[in-house]
Design a protein around this motif. Structure first.
Motif, PDB file in Angstrom:
ATOM      1  N   PRO A   1     -18.256  -3.480 -22.831  1.00 58.21           N
ATOM      2  CA  PRO A   1     -17.901  -4.696 -22.087  1.00 58.21           C
ATOM      3  C   PRO A   1     -18.495  -5.940 -22.722  1.00 58.21           C
ATOM      4  CG  PRO A   1     -19.675  -3.532 -20.966  1.00 58.21           C
ATOM      5  CD  PRO A   1     -19.246  -2.651 -22.115  1.00 58.21           C
ATOM      6  N   LEU A   2     -17.980  -7.080 -22.344  1.00 53.36           N
ATOM      7  CA  LEU A   2     -18.563  -8.345 -22.757  1.00 53.36           C
ATOM      8  C   LEU A   2     -19.988  -8.410 -22.208  1.00 53.36           C
ATOM      9  CD1 LEU A   2     -17.630 -10.958 -24.240  1.00 53.36           C
ATOM     10  CD2 LEU A   2     -17.173 -11.923 -21.979  1.00 53.36           C
ATOM     11  N   PRO A   3     -20.975  -8.814 -23.010  1.00 57.26           N
ATOM     12  CA  PRO A   3     -22.375  -8.805 -22.548  1.00 57.26           C
ATOM     13  C   PRO A   3     -22.573  -9.598 -21.259  1.00 57.26           C
ATOM     14  CG  PRO A   3     -22.271  -9.179 -24.914  1.00 57.26           C
ATOM     15  CD  PRO A   3     -20.860  -9.229 -24.416  1.00 57.26           C
ATOM     16  N   ASP A   4     -23.423  -9.067 -20.384  1.00 56.29           N
ATOM     17  CA  ASP A   4     -23.699  -9.727 -19.113  1.00 56.29           C
ATOM     18  C   ASP A   4     -24.274 -11.121 -19.321  1.00 56.29           C
ATOM     19  OD1 ASP A   4     -22.780  -7.606 -17.630  1.00 56.29           O
ATOM     20  OD2 ASP A   4     -24.766  -6.710 -17.324  1.00 56.29           O
ATOM     21  N   SER A   5     -25.043 -11.295 -20.397  1.00 54.81           N
ATOM     22  CA  SER A   5     -25.647 -12.599 -20.650  1.00 54.81           C
ATOM     23  C   SER A   5     -24.586 -13.663 -20.910  1.00 54.81           C
ATOM     24  CB  SER A   5     -26.605 -12.526 -21.838  1.00 54.81           C
ATOM     25  OG  SER A   5     -25.921 -12.096 -23.014  1.00 54.81           O
ATOM     26  N   ILE A   6     -23.497 -13.262 -21.584  1.00 58.34           N
ATOM     27  CA  ILE A   6     -22.391 -14.187 -21.837  1.00 58.34           C
ATOM     28  C   ILE A   6     -21.661 -14.494 -20.541  1.00 58.34           C
ATOM     29  CG2 ILE A   6     -20.181 -14.483 -23.026  1.00 58.34           C
ATOM     30  CD1 ILE A   6     -22.482 -14.574 -24.952  1.00 58.34           C
ATOM     31  N   ARG A   7     -21.450 -13.468 -19.737  1.00 60.98           N
ATOM     32  CA  ARG A   7     -20.702 -13.644 -18.497  1.00 60.98           C
ATOM     33  C   ARG A   7     -21.463 -14.492 -17.492  1.00 60.98           C
ATOM     34  NH1 ARG A   7     -18.955  -7.968 -16.299  1.00 60.98           N
ATOM     35  NH2 ARG A   7     -17.730  -9.320 -14.918  1.00 60.98           N
ATOM     36  N   SER A   8     -22.755 -14.234 -17.340  1.00 57.26           N
ATOM     37  CA  SER A   8     -23.534 -14.955 -16.326  1.00 57.26           C
ATOM     38  C   SER A   8     -23.705 -16.432 -16.668  1.00 57.26           C
ATOM     39  CB  SER A   8     -24.898 -14.291 -16.146  1.00 57.26           C
ATOM     40  OG  SER A   8     -25.640 -14.331 -17.363  1.00 57.26           O
ATOM     41  N   SER A   9     -23.766 -16.731 -17.960  1.00 55.85           N
ATOM     42  CA  SER A   9     -23.963 -18.122 -18.379  1.00 55.85           C
ATOM     43  C   SER A   9     -22.657 -18.829 -18.703  1.00 55.85           C
ATOM     44  CB  SER A   9     -24.879 -18.171 -19.603  1.00 55.85           C
ATOM     45  OG  SER A   9     -24.284 -17.488 -20.699  1.00 55.85           O
ATOM     46  N   ARG A  10     -21.542 -18.078 -18.671  1.00 56.73           N
ATOM     47  CA  ARG A  10     -20.216 -18.616 -18.995  1.00 56.73           C
ATOM     48  C   ARG A  10     -20.188 -19.229 -20.395  1.00 56.73           C
ATOM     49  NH1 ARG A  10     -17.390 -20.975 -13.480  1.00 56.73           N
ATOM     50  NH2 ARG A  10     -18.012 -19.248 -12.142  1.00 56.73           N
ATOM     51  N   GLU A  11     -20.878 -18.573 -21.319  1.00 54.25           N
ATOM     52  CA  GLU A  11     -20.932 -19.073 -22.688  1.00 54.25           C
ATOM     53  C   GLU A  11     -19.592 -18.897 -23.395  1.00 54.25           C
ATOM     54  OE1 GLU A  11     -24.113 -17.572 -25.073  1.00 54.25           O
ATOM     55  OE2 GLU A  11     -25.561 -17.663 -23.428  1.00 54.25           O
ATOM     56  N   SER A  12     -19.419 -19.655 -24.454  1.00 50.69           N
ATOM     57  CA  SER A  12     -18.245 -19.489 -25.304  1.00 50.69           C
ATOM     58  C   SER A  12     -18.422 -18.275 -26.207  1.00 50.69           C
ATOM     59  CB  SER A  12     -18.024 -20.743 -26.157  1.00 50.69           C
ATOM     60  OG  SER A  12     -17.741 -21.854 -25.345  1.00 50.69           O
ATOM     61  N   VAL A  13     -17.305 -17.749 -26.683  1.00 51.90           N
ATOM     62  CA  VAL A  13     -17.290 -16.587 -27.569  1.00 51.90           C
ATOM     63  C   VAL A  13     -16.567 -16.996 -28.849  1.00 51.90           C
ATOM     64  CG1 VAL A  13     -16.514 -14.209 -27.843  1.00 51.90           C
ATOM     65  CG2 VAL A  13     -17.294 -15.011 -25.607  1.00 51.90           C
ATOM     66  N   PRO A  14     -17.141 -16.750 -30.023  1.00 51.64           N
ATOM     67  CA  PRO A  14     -16.535 -17.254 -31.264  1.00 51.64           C
ATOM     68  C   PRO A  14     -15.173 -16.664 -31.590  1.00 51.64           C
ATOM     69  CG  PRO A  14     -18.415 -15.829 -31.743  1.00 51.64           C
ATOM     70  CD  PRO A  14     -18.452 -16.098 -30.275  1.00 51.64           C
ATOM     71  N   VAL A  15     -14.820 -15.535 -30.980  1.00 52.96           N
ATOM     72  CA  VAL A  15     -13.529 -14.912 -31.286  1.00 52.96           C
ATOM     73  C   VAL A  15     -12.500 -15.181 -30.187  1.00 52.96           C
ATOM     74  CG1 VAL A  15     -14.445 -13.105 -32.761  1.00 52.96           C
ATOM     75  CG2 VAL A  15     -14.303 -12.723 -30.290  1.00 52.96           C
ATOM     76  N   SER A  16     -12.780 -16.101 -29.273  1.00 53.24           N
ATOM     77  CA  SER A  16     -11.836 -16.365 -28.190  1.00 53.24           C
ATOM     78  C   SER A  16     -10.666 -17.214 -28.686  1.00 53.24           C
ATOM     79  CB  SER A  16     -12.538 -17.068 -27.033  1.00 53.24           C
ATOM     80  OG  SER A  16     -12.883 -18.388 -27.385  1.00 53.24           O
TER      81      SER A  16
END
Length: 260
Positions: A158-173
């Motif tokens: 899954p997408l890391p929880d840290s990315i999800r909780s902080s709503r960070e951007s993802v370089p491959v989006s």
């Protein structure tokens, strides 16, 4: 770069792109007049419901004929049929509003809050196939676009929880840019979110979600009898109104399109 498709037939290239990326973009499906009709209907729905902020309203197709026509739109129904065969339903229809100057949404996969689709196996099966009709212009980023992660429906983690909780951007989006009237067609397991909206107007999208015939509907507990009486046989079938002589096991579900 977009996995661009054309209305109607689900081609071999469509299948390759859908399996690889998890989604297709069909530009300019609706005319300007159709977009305006659907947009006005969407505004009425949210005004009637008294929504504020980000919101979604279901079952608008029961009262708004312009939204009802999209249930079995010829641009998308052949593609749904190609992926599901002759037996599927419209599980739900949601009209979403992102308010003016809205921020990014949270990363997620579509599915049931009662049961995580990841528990069913790898890859996560196609249980909710979404066709999203864009009703406001999204030809440039930060206009309430959908942001997806290509191929993420095949990821074994899954997408890391840290990315999800902080709503960070993802370089491959990938931020989907398309004019009003376009349709985004995607797999429930693709990680996605609502992108930022810098405009001074509300953004509207009409989503139709198609599922196997045994999946429970999510925008209604039962169908509106008046709607069923006046709508077309195909749409009635897509609402799940068909005979099930051996319910609940379903070995003899009728095939909607088998005689075409």
């Amino acid at each position: 770069m977009n996995p661009i498709s054309s209305p109607g037939e689900f081609t071999e290239l469509d299948r390759f792109m859908f399996e690889s990326w998890g989604y297709l973009l069909i530009p300019s499906v609706l005319s300007e007049e159709e977009v305006n009709e659907c947009l006005e209907a969407s505004v009425r729905l949210h005004q009637s419901a008294g929504t504020t902020g980000w919101a979604q309203v279901g079952r608008g197709y029961e009262t708004e004929i312009s939204l009802e026509r999209l249930i079995d739109h010829p641009a998308i129904l052949p593609k749904v049929r190609a992926l599901y065969g002759d037996r599927f339903i419209m599980q739900s229809g949601w009209c979403t509003k992102q308010p003016a100057f809205g921020g990014v949404g949270g990363w997620h996969q579509d599915g049931s809050g009662a049961y995580d689709f990841r528990k069913l196996g790898y890859p996560i099966p196609l249980l909710q196939l979404r066709a999203s009709f864009l009703l406001t212009d999204q030809t440039v980023p930060r206009t309430g676009n959908m942001e997806l992660i290509p191929g993420s429906h095949r990821s074994q983690v899954p997408l890391p929880d840290s990315i999800r909780s902080s709503r960070e951007s993802v370089p491959v989006s990938h931020v989907i840019c398309a004019p009003a009237g376009s349709v985004l067609f995607f797999h429930n397991a693709v990680w996605h979110r609502t992108y930022a909206h810098d405009g001074d107007y509300d953004r509207y999208t009409m989503h139709y979600i198609y599922s196997p015939p045994w999946v429970r509907c999510s925008d209604r507990f039962e169908n509106n009898p008046e709607f069923l009486q006046r709508t077309t046989p195909t749409r009635r079938y897509l609402m799940g109104e068909f005979e099930r002589p051996d319910a609940p096991f379903g070995a003899s579900y009728p095939a909607q399109f088998e005689n075409e």
